[in-house]
Structures are given as structure tokens and as C-alpha cells.
Scaffold this active site. Sequence first.
Site, PDB file in Angstrom:
ATOM      1  N   SER A 222       4.861   2.331   1.538  1.00  0.00           N
ATOM      2  CA  SER A 222       4.184   2.654   1.735  1.00  0.00           C
ATOM      3  C   SER A 222       4.070   4.132   2.159  1.00  0.00           C
ATOM      4  O   SER A 222       3.732   4.689   1.882  1.00  0.00           O
ATOM      5  CB  SER A 222       2.969   1.905   1.469  1.00  0.00           C
ATOM      6  OG  SER A 222       2.510   1.645   2.988  1.00  0.00           O
TER       7      SER A 222
ATOM      8  N   LYS B  52      12.756  10.241   8.670  1.00  0.00           N
ATOM      9  CA  LYS B  52      13.283   9.254   7.181  1.00  0.00           C
ATOM     10  C   LYS B  52      14.590   9.406   6.332  1.00  0.00           C
ATOM     11  O   LYS B  52      14.447   9.615   5.419  1.00  0.00           O
ATOM     12  CB  LYS B  52      12.183   8.652   6.623  1.00  0.00           C
ATOM     13  CG  LYS B  52      11.593   7.455   8.053  1.00  0.00           C
ATOM     14  CD  LYS B  52      12.520   6.278   7.707  1.00  0.00           C
ATOM     15  CE  LYS B  52      11.586   5.294   8.352  1.00  0.00           C
ATOM     16  NZ  LYS B  52      11.890   3.657   8.764  1.00  0.00           N
TER      17      LYS B  52
END
Lengths: 328, 328
Positions: A78, A52
Site C-alpha cells: 500500500s 522505489k
Amino acid sequence: MAVTISEVRAAYIRIHKWIHKTPVITSQTLDAMAGRELYFKTENLQKTGAFKARGACNAVFMEKEQNPQSAGVVTHSSGNHGQAVAYAAKCASLKCSVVVPKGTPKVKCDAITGYGANLVFCEPSPQSRKDTCAKIASETGQAIIHPFDNYNVMAGQGTIASEFHDQVPDLDAILVPISGGGMTSGIAVATRGLRPQCKVYAVEPLGKDLQRSLEQKCRMWPNPPQFIDTIADAIRTQQCGDLTFPILCDYIESKVFTVTDDQMIEGMRLSMERLKMVVEAASGAAVYAAVRGMSEMDPSIRKVGVILCGGNVDLDMLPWVNRSTSYQ
Amino acid sequence: MAVTISEVRAAYIRIHKWIHKTPVITSQTLDAMAGRELYFKTENLQKTGAFKARGACNAVFMEKEQNPQSAGVVTHSSGNHGQAVAYAAKCASLKCSVVVPKGTPKVKCDAITGYGANLVFCEPSPQSRKDTCAKIASETGQAIIHPFDNYNVMAGQGTIASEFHDQVPDLDAILVPISGGGMTSGIAVATRGLRPQCKVYAVEPLGKDLQRSLEQKCRMWPNPPQFIDTIADAIRTQQCGDLTFPILCDYIESKVFTVTDDQMIEGMRLSMERLKMVVEAASGAAVYAAVRGMSEMDPSIRKVGVILCGGNVDLDMLPWVNRSTSYQ
């Protein structure tokens, strides 16, 4: 098409100093089990512990390029995307807000605030997350960085493939764990541009049912959008994105590898035992498909790339310790 | 001196096609904890799961070069060296016998026989191992490959350092987990030849008491030789070898980092959480010393190499799962 190999190349130039060129590793034992040559791209060793970081860096750095007076960025996650955006914002010296549901474990919150981001709690529902994120964006002027339905994010994830084809120039196929489809579409675009004969296959958790939508080139998922019941918390989103899905229809194989939770756990364990790599369950899905699922793949495909997408796992909760399994 | 940088260079030419050039990885989080730049050499990703493949390949390949009619090789080890010699013999198409004590876990036996070696069981005492090994050698003519007290083995282990200095050309120090001293002496010889200003420090389990012997340049250990009571089964040998000890006295720092079992466990866990690397306890010792022990090292030393020597660990017996610890 809003993402092409040009955007992926530009992304690599933009982000390469801020990310790791992750190694590719191999295992003769796993090759023998698979009956193919397997090449594992270790994005679990990426900055923030997951791929990511690539997409987040590209999208956040572009926000800064395009808006020198930017008020910063905001996202809701989260998990790996939240950490990645916080990391990217720190690299770019931009302000950052990350919306997380109440009850998020402290270790995850610490990882986000550790990069200097502002943590905002919301109710634990998809709607509350979105609403809170939109409210912050409108109040502060911060740009929303969507985890997958964002062309700049996709282009950043595509750099996994541009590196991979450089490191292993003759791959026949790549197996990619899929959730919203940001990584898979980025890899598919880059692969089409750099090595069109290499096929891209998605690996999904049971319950996603992606193959039906790909075959019909139509969104066959039930609404409203829902989460899949799987231990792989990084790939719980059932529906691919509105922007990613058309790219997937054009560029990846309609055959999808489907993996159960027990199979992912076996994949995680194979990775730790044979590759010495700590990976999360989503990566375990790809390892399982590569090692155990090759009977479903054309025998002419010999060299298979496998994306170990992330390594953020709770070592106190390794699933074989807490379940009655027999993976020896 | 029977091992110099020349022998290490020759070893690299001899073995490099049969071993992995293992990646070097970094972690900003661990750097911040250590207050230095740490570079981790991932020998846990080496063939057979440990650095031992290097020394075994060099010694076994030299046996074949020097004795084209060789009857093969024999060693005694149920651990990483046994697997490594079996692997090397398979690469060289030589016969191989590995002596292991009765009661050795099946998974370890399978790893050895998986490389085609002949498994021979002995009584679980150091004397029985040696006697059985010597008996096989005299009956079959197979050459004994000692795990550390063998210059060809040392030269092979030295290739860790020749790669490492090539990958990170300005290391100030290297931390090496020590047992018999084969890896440490090989790394020390190569480092003296390639980067003499780089210091080599040993990391030992509590109870080895190496520093006293190094300071006095004299073997201060009690006899008969014994094993140390530690969870790190790869580094239980208390005494360094007759051939390795003089090299250690000449080339490594007399300051030794001493690590307890609990500290090794913390190091293992830091490695898995932060580096995403599965390592065994001996590697955990080096990680702990690098991350937590730097107050004992000269502040002018900025760039520290750390050897992750192996990754062969029982995932069902991860120590924090089976002990009451508080490593969060």
C-alpha cells in the site's frame, strides 16, 4: 552473484528516461553539526515520491522485454512500492494489479489507481497479502514484482549510487535506511563496482537488530517474520530478504546505525528546517545518523553521502505536531 | 537604465562561488492540474534559505570592491534580507550591522548573529528602523544595503533568471512573488536580455493592488507607505520601490496575479505534498497562481517558470495545523 555493476549500468540505460536524476544538496549548518561533509541524495524528489520508482521501472520494463505478450505485473504494497509498480506499468503500457490491505487510506489508494492500476483488497495480514498476490498471478499470468527480493529491483535501486558517485566523485561512505535490503544491496553492488573504497552503512529502526546477523553472516532473526513497531512505515520489515542478505553480508559494513522513533522525528525536522526537504521518517533516520551519530564513525571518513529515500508523508500528521517533543 | 543584462552577467561572475545553482524541479501531477508545463526554481534551497543571498552578495561584494577600506555594511530586516546581508558580509570578511525590531523571535536573531553580524534593536515601527539604520551608517561609515531599491541588489536577484533560462531554455513565462520589486525587476531585466519573448508576471498578496499602478505607469498607492495584512511576512511591503517601479513598468506584464492568504496556504501545501519542498507563504502564492490561476493566462503560454523564493517557515506554525482549513 546475480547483480553486478553490469546489471546496474544496464538498468540505468533502461530506466533513465522514466526517472529523475535527483539533485544532491548540502547544508553548511548540518556539516558543522556533523563535523563532516554531508551530501544528501534527494530521492524524495524521485517520480512517485520515493526511490522505489527506479527498481520498479527496471523490473517491470524487463518483464516486458522478456515477455512481449506479458499479461502484466502484480505486487502487494500500500506504500511506495505499490505506487512505483503502478507508475512503471503505466510507463510500459502493461496491466498492473496492486494488492492492499482493507482500511488503506484513500489517499494511498488514489495514488495507485491514479496510475491506472487495478486495486485489490485483502485482509490486513502478511499471509493474506501473499496469498492474494499469488492467486492473482496464477489466475491472470501477471508477474509478481517483489519489493526487494528481486535482482532486477536491486539493480534498479543501484542506479541511485551510480548517479551519486557521478555527482560526488569522492564519497568516503554512504548511509542508507534499510528495510528488506533492496536499496542497500543495490547501492552496495554499484559502489563496489564504481568506488570500492567508499563504505556503505545501513541505518535501521530500533528493533531490527541487523548488526548481529551481519557480524555472524547468518540470519539471527526470530521467526515467523514480523514487523517492527516504528513510525517509519516504509522500513517496518524486520528481516532482510533471502536474496538481499548474502549481498549485504559481502558488501556493507557490519556496523549498523540504530535509530529510535524520536531520533527519526528529529531527523525529519532537521531535513525540513535545514534542507527544506519534506521527507518521511525512514529518511529522517538517515539524517539523524549523519548529523548526530558520527561519533560512532571512523574520523578518517570525511565525505558522507546520505540517502533521502522518500518524501511521502501525511502533512496533517507531522509527528512533532502530534507528540510532545522539544525539537527546537 | 541602471541595471541591464551586463550588470546581471557581472553579478553572476562575482557571486557564483558563494551561492547555490539551485535545481529546477517538475511534477506531472501539478502539470496536469495547471494544464501547462511548470518548472519550479528552488530558491528555497539557496544559501540562507532564500533568493536574497544573491542580491546581498552582489551588493556587499561590490561595496568591498569599490571601497577596499570599507567600514562594512548595515541594513534593517529581521527576515530573509537581514540573514542574507549577514551571510554576504561574512563571505566578504566585512563588518555588518543588522537592525531588527524589539521582539524579533530568538531563532531569527540567532540566524543573523550566527553569521557574525552585530544585532541592533529598534522600536517596531518603519520610521525607527530607518532612523536607527541611518544613525549607524553615519556613525560607523557602514554602507546601507537596501533590500530592494538598490541596483546592485537587483542585478544579483537577476541571476535567478540567467540560471533559469540556461536550465530551461524555452520558457514562455515566469511567475514571481512580488514585494518591493527587487527580485521581479532583476528577473525582468535578465529575461529581456536573454529571452525577450518570455513574459514576466508578478504574483501579489491581496491588498497590494499593483496592477492599477502598472496599467497607469504611475504610483497609485496611498501614502504614507504601509504594510499589507498577510501571513506572507516576506511580501508585506505594499509599495514597490522608487527604483524598481519604473523597471517593472517597462518590463513586466501589467496583468498581476492576486492571491489571498488561504490560497497561499494551499500553494504551500501543494508544494510540500507534490514537490516535497518546504516553502514559505510567498512561494506558496506563486505555486497557487501557477496551479490554480492559469485560466487567467493566455493559453498559448505553455512552459511556465515559477520562483520558489524562500523556505524559511516556522514548522511549529504550519498554517493548516493552526487554522480550520480543508486542503486535502
